[in-house]
Design an enzyme around this catalytic site. Structure first.
Site, PDB file in Angstrom:
ATOM      1  N   CYS A  83       0.810  -1.225   0.000  1.00 41.98           N
ATOM      2  CA  CYS A  83       0.000   0.000   0.000  1.00 41.98           C
ATOM      3  C   CYS A  83       0.843   1.274   0.000  1.00 41.98           C
ATOM      4  CB  CYS A  83      -0.937   0.009   1.201  1.00 41.98           C
ATOM      5  SG  CYS A  83      -2.140  -1.340   1.177  1.00 41.98           S
ATOM      6  N   HIS A 318      -9.737   2.965  -1.074  1.00 41.55           N
ATOM      7  CA  HIS A 318      -8.290   2.740  -0.973  1.00 41.55           C
ATOM      8  C   HIS A 318      -7.822   1.865  -2.138  1.00 41.55           C
ATOM      9  CE1 HIS A 318      -4.391   1.630   0.372  1.00 41.55           C
ATOM     10  NE2 HIS A 318      -4.716   0.706   1.264  1.00 41.55           N
TER      11      HIS A 318
END
Length: 363
Positions: A83, A318
């Site tokens: 991420c 996200h």
């Protein structure tokens, strides 16, 4: 030493997995950004550096550059720090400029969970160390740092209200470049009764846990990128620098607690530069889970007034590899509205227990 500055920043609308962007391949999401950011500079782009996490593999940055019609001389580099990938891409571009390797880079990240060929996530860590899914890891952070369900829900509600206020006031419009007919984030198609949803939501990772669908981010598609240039080169080419790269740090923590990984990275930057949280005007920490935000804010004494001021991933989503660049794009436009900012910071934690943080000086 050369100074790296960000002079342009954009993102695509963010769509839900199997939602409005489901038919766009990764390079089709990234190409409009590359075309926009490179306009008038096509022959001067040294490289395109893009983060990606869930595939399909290969050098998607190069594929995207070709799809965007950039010169064949622009190579392309795809990287994966989970991420943190989009933020790491920007960090790398800044260091390359500082080191004199080039003067003009497009950097960011992209993700299409909808078209990913992988049915399950990659391994983050060996079993002997601990390899929890991110939701379980969010529960670990909540337990270790004493973050209650009430604290998580309160932050999730605050973030949701901030995101919707930013959308309704047109604040997010500056960040966006359309993809096909899509010009707004899919989450803003319909407003939800967030307070009711938070109360009704059940724990999803542990029977007696505190992490719910209401205080966790969703799975999404999207892309974001910035134009990073050497400062004097930017000015000579008619660009106005907005953010100047000041410092950065990458840190490692136990893989069972990846959500807390931004803390040591941010602490190292502050200590090295004789700064405190009080000196930082705006902070973006990726909202993968409310437990993570609350824990990081508590550990660093960050007031919510300067943290994720226009909401974040808990609402808009996200898209893993893109989220770091989305945060920088948010900062890019917010500092122009405020005019009084001196330092701004972005940080993100990722699978395997890796944290990346970047400190910028605002013009």
């Amino acid at each position: 030493m050369k100074r790296a500055v960000i002079v342009q920043a954009k993102r695509t609308p963010i769509g839900k997995v199997n939602g409005m962007l489901k038919d766009y391949e990764l390079h089709e999401l990234a190409a409009p950004l590359l075309k926009y950011l490179s306009a008038g500079l096509e022959e001067k782009i040294d490289d395109v550096i893009l983060g990606n996490v869930v595939g399909p593999g290969g050098n998607i940055a190069r594929l995207s550059a070709l799809e965007a019609g950039l010169p064949l001389s622009v190579p392309g580099l795809t990287l994966d720090r989970q991420c943190s990938a989009g933020l790491e891409a920007i960090r790398l571009a800044c260091f390359l400029i500082q080191g004199g390797a080039g003067t003009c880079y497009i950097a960011g990240g992209m993700e299409s969970a909808s078209t990913s060929p992988f049915s399950k996530r990659a391994r983050f860590s060996p079993d002997k160390v601990g390899d929890p899914d991110m939701g379980t890891a969010a529960e670990n952070v909540a337990e270790k740092h004493g973050i209650t369900r009430e604290a998580q829900d309160a932050y999730a509600k605050l973030s949701y209200e901030r995101s919707w206020r930013a959308f309704e006031n047109g604040i997010l419009a500056d960040e966006l470049i359309p993809v096909g007919s899509h010009s707004q984030d899919e989450e803003f198609f319909k407003k939800r009764k967030m307070e009711t949803l938070l109360k009704r939501a059940k724990p999803i990772f542990k029977p007696d846990g505190t992490v719910t669908a209401g205080n966790s981010c969703g799975i999404h598609d999207g892309a974001s990128a910035v134009l990073v240039m050497e400062e004097e080169t930017a000015i000579k080419n008619g660009y106005r620098p907005i953010l100047r790269f000041f410092d950065s740090e990458v840190s490692g923590v136990h893989p069972n607690y990846p959500g807390i990984a931004p803390v040591p990275a941010i602490q190292a930057i502050l200590e090295r530069n004789y700064l405190t949280i009080d000196d930082i005007d705006l902070i973006e920490i990726n909202e993968a889970f409310a437990s993570k935000i609350a824990a990081c804010a508590n550990e660093l004494s960050i007031p919510y007034e300067k943290l994720n001021v226009n909401g974040g991933a808990l609402t808009i989503g996200h898209p893993y590899g893109a989220s770091g660049a989305v945060m920088i794009t948010k900062l890019f436009y917010e500092v122009q509205k405020r005019r009084s900012c001196k330092y701004v910071l972005a940080a993100i934690g990722s699978g395997g227990g890796v944290g990346v943080a970047i400190l910028f000086e605002a013009f």
